[in-house]
Enzyme design. Structure first.
Site, mmCIF file in Angstrom:
data_model
loop_
_atom_site.group_PDB
_atom_site.id
_atom_site.type_symbol
_atom_site.label_atom_id
_atom_site.label_comp_id
_atom_site.label_asym_id
_atom_site.label_seq_id
_atom_site.Cartn_x
_atom_site.Cartn_y
_atom_site.Cartn_z
ATOM 1 N N LYS A 16 -123.232 -21.059 98.608
ATOM 2 C CA LYS A 16 -122.353 -19.968 98.703
ATOM 3 C C LYS A 16 -122.208 -19.014 97.605
ATOM 4 O O LYS A 16 -122.292 -17.794 97.841
ATOM 5 C CB LYS A 16 -120.733 -20.594 98.781
ATOM 6 C CG LYS A 16 -120.339 -21.496 100.011
ATOM 7 C CD LYS A 16 -119.014 -22.003 100.006
ATOM 8 C CE LYS A 16 -118.969 -23.104 98.892
ATOM 9 N NZ LYS A 16 -119.845 -24.473 99.257
ATOM 10 N N GLY A 40 -118.972 -25.659 92.057
ATOM 11 C CA GLY A 40 -120.222 -25.375 91.163
ATOM 12 C C GLY A 40 -121.022 -24.503 91.977
ATOM 13 O O GLY A 40 -121.748 -24.974 92.878
HETATM 14 P P1 IMO Z 1 -118.987 -26.380 95.983
HETATM 15 O O1 IMO Z 1 -117.986 -25.270 95.813
HETATM 16 C C1 IMO Z 1 -119.892 -30.459 96.908
HETATM 17 C C2 IMO Z 1 -116.582 -33.568 96.807
HETATM 18 C C3 IMO Z 1 -116.627 -34.598 95.407
HETATM 19 C C4 IMO Z 1 -116.041 -35.856 96.222
HETATM 20 C C5 IMO Z 1 -114.963 -35.152 96.964
HETATM 21 C C6 IMO Z 1 -113.466 -35.017 96.195
HETATM 22 O O2 IMO Z 1 -119.807 -26.365 95.026
HETATM 23 O O3 IMO Z 1 -119.317 -26.633 97.423
HETATM 24 P P2 IMO Z 1 -112.642 -33.632 94.190
HETATM 25 O O4 IMO Z 1 -113.214 -33.506 92.800
HETATM 26 O O5 IMO Z 1 -112.387 -32.505 94.718
HETATM 27 O O6 IMO Z 1 -111.394 -34.242 94.195
HETATM 28 O O7 IMO Z 1 -113.752 -34.457 94.949
HETATM 29 O O8 IMO Z 1 -115.301 -33.479 97.198
HETATM 30 N N1 IMO Z 1 -116.771 -32.332 96.355
HETATM 31 C C7 IMO Z 1 -117.719 -31.416 96.449
HETATM 32 N N2 IMO Z 1 -119.081 -31.750 96.784
HETATM 33 N N3 IMO Z 1 -119.561 -29.223 96.439
HETATM 34 C C8 IMO Z 1 -118.317 -29.153 96.173
HETATM 35 O O9 IMO Z 1 -117.938 -27.792 95.836
HETATM 36 C C9 IMO Z 1 -117.244 -29.917 95.933
HETATM 37 N N4 IMO Z 1 -116.113 -30.064 95.389
HETATM 38 C C10 IMO Z 1 -115.881 -31.176 95.563
HETATM 39 O O10 IMO Z 1 -118.042 -34.663 95.336
HETATM 40 O O11 IMO Z 1 -116.933 -36.423 97.198
HETATM 41 MG MG MG Z 2 -121.722 -26.529 94.403
#
Ligand code: IMO
Ligand code: MG
Length: 427
Positions: A16, A40
């Site tokens: 994204k 991230g």
């Molecule tokens: P972006 O925006 C991938 C995953 C975590 C975990 C679950 C819950 O980069 O796509 P949390 O810390 O949110 O309570 O964790 O969600 N997770 C993501 N996986 N990309 C992300 O963000 C994520 N944000 C949370 O690894 O499985």
């Molecule tokens: Mg990410």
């Protein structure tokens, strides 16, 4: 088309960041509406290479106003660090604003996230330990503290006193941890308040004004649909509405104002953290993809689980979000493979399923049914037009269009902005 949402369509990390950085060139405003520093978003552009956690990926365009909406939870330390990192690379943040209604990540959220995960044992979610779950629990539980509260010091002290009493009871009695000290948190957060004050605004009004002026607004999703608290693989999800609907409540935007919803899919699939993933490749092909694509979490550095494109969850994602088009990223990665599989259905207890079951126990028992397509095994990272792609790559994309029941609008063939095939202009 003035308002376009860019939504993660899988388990996050779909690319994204690159897409928003690219599309922001034509936007007036870029807004984040959900999640927090669990996100991230990797951006590689002429300003350098960045891992964005909170600040919208539109920040690299001088004319673009960037907003962190009310639906986001903000860790002030991460926010301020990110600002410093940007400034050190000559990226201006004077058009960055934060909603006065956005909730704050507090020290006890970080601590409780770690303690709760530990107590889940083998059922751990694999959170990013950024305090996300506990912060949203407090928001819904009406124990949250918002950015705007930092500007009213006396009221903030009273509020913190009340909340911290409850948190300390949990920390000491449930987890046998040390209690946190009110004065320390108060002073630290008052200091954050001073640093945050220039950024804090009624951002819902800013979005409305932009729309009145017919400006182009880009909504930057975080996480992915399969991590959505309602439609994701519950309980292995994050704590927010990551889908299109979250954009409306996370900004104060009417659904009637949306002109397009673009779902971002990686050309294969990845996941970090726990929970079922039917097309996961636990063999050398999975390892090959992970190594070749450097599939490691931008926030936690954890290796990502890799698998074949899952059109069952993909079609589901397109349906529950109402994607008007989809964006396919990292197609170039598949160039290394002699043949490519797509999961078109699941087999479960002798039945064929074309939509994912809501139960993770059932999903874990689903066996993917694959269709195999020939690979193209040639470098496509310099290709800029759809018709110039090798026939096998075009066939792969066209098959995804059929399976997702949605047209492709953008194909990414590399991390840089220009490594993009614009099939249809979105903004
Ligand atoms: P972006 O925006 C991938 C995953 C975590 C975990 C679950 C819950 O980069 O796509 P949390 O810390 O949110 O309570 O964790 O969600 N997770 C993501 N996986 N990309 C992300 O963000 C994520 N944000 C949370 O690894 O499985
Ligand atoms: Mg990410």
């Amino acid at each position: 088309m003035p308002v376009i949402a860019v939504i993660g369509a899988q388990w996050g990390d779909e690319g994204k960041g690159k897409i928003v950085d690219l599309l922001a060139e034509k936007a007036h405003m870029v807004v984040r509406f959900s999640g927090g520093s669990n996100a991230g978003h990797t951006v590689v552009n002429p300003c350098g290479e960045f891992k964005m956690h909170l600040i919208p990926a539109g920040i690299f365009h001088r004319e673009v106003t960037c907003i962190i909406g009310n639906g986001v939870v903000i860790d002030p330390a991460v926010f301020l660090e990110e600002i410093e990192a940007l400034k050190s690379q000559d990226v201006s943040v004077d058009r960055l604003f934060v909603s006065d209604r956005a909730h704050l990540i507090m020290p006890y959220h970080l601590q409780l996230d770690a303690l709760e995960e530990e107590s889940r044992g083998s059922g751990a979610i694999g959170t990013t330990k950024r305090g996300i779950g506990p912060a949203y629990m407090d928001k819904v539980g009406r124990l949250g503290i918002r950015t705007g509260d930092l500007l009213e010091r006396d009221a903030f002290l009273e509020r913190l006193r009340l909340v911290l009493e409850q948190k300390n009871r949990i920390l000491t009695r449930v987890y046998q941890a040390q209690p946190l000290v009110l004065e320390e948190i108060y002073e630290k957060y008052c200091h954050y308040g001073e640093l945050l004050a220039p950024f804090i605004r009624e951002t819902d009004l800013m979005v409305e004004e932009a729309l009145e002026r017919k400006q182009k607004v880009l909504l930057e999703g975080a996480q992915g649909t399969l991590l959505d608290v309602d439609f994701g693989t519950y309980p292995y999800v994050t704590s927010t509405t990551t889908m299109t609907g979250g954009a409306c409540s996370g900004l104060g935007l009417s659904p009637l104002k949306l002109d397009g919803i673009a779902g971002v899919f990686k050309a294969y699939i990845t996941r970090v953290g726990g929970g079922p993933m039917p097309t996961e490749l636990l063999d050398e092909t999975g390892e090959l993809i992970r190594e070749h694509a450097h599939e490691r979490g931008a926030t936690t550095g954890r290796p990502r689980r890799c698998g074949w494109f899952d059109a069952v969850v993909g079609r589901f994602s397109a349906r529950v979000n109402g994607f008007s088009s989809f964006i396919l990223t990292r197609l170039d990665i598949l160039s290394i493979l002699p043949s490519i599989k797509i999961c078109t259905a699941y087999r479960h207890d002798g039945k064929t399923l074309t939509s994912p079951p809501s139960s993770v126990a059932m999903l874990a028992r689903c066996e993917p049914l694959y269709e195999e397509l020939p690979g193209w095994q040639t470098d496509i990272s310099d290709i800029r037009r759809f018709e110039d792609l090798p026939g096998e790559a075009r066939t792969y994309v066209e098959r995804l269009e059929e399976l997702l029941n949605c047209p492709v609008s953008i194909i990414s063939v590399g991390e840089r902005r220009e490594q993009t095939i614009m099939v249809k202009e979105l903004l």
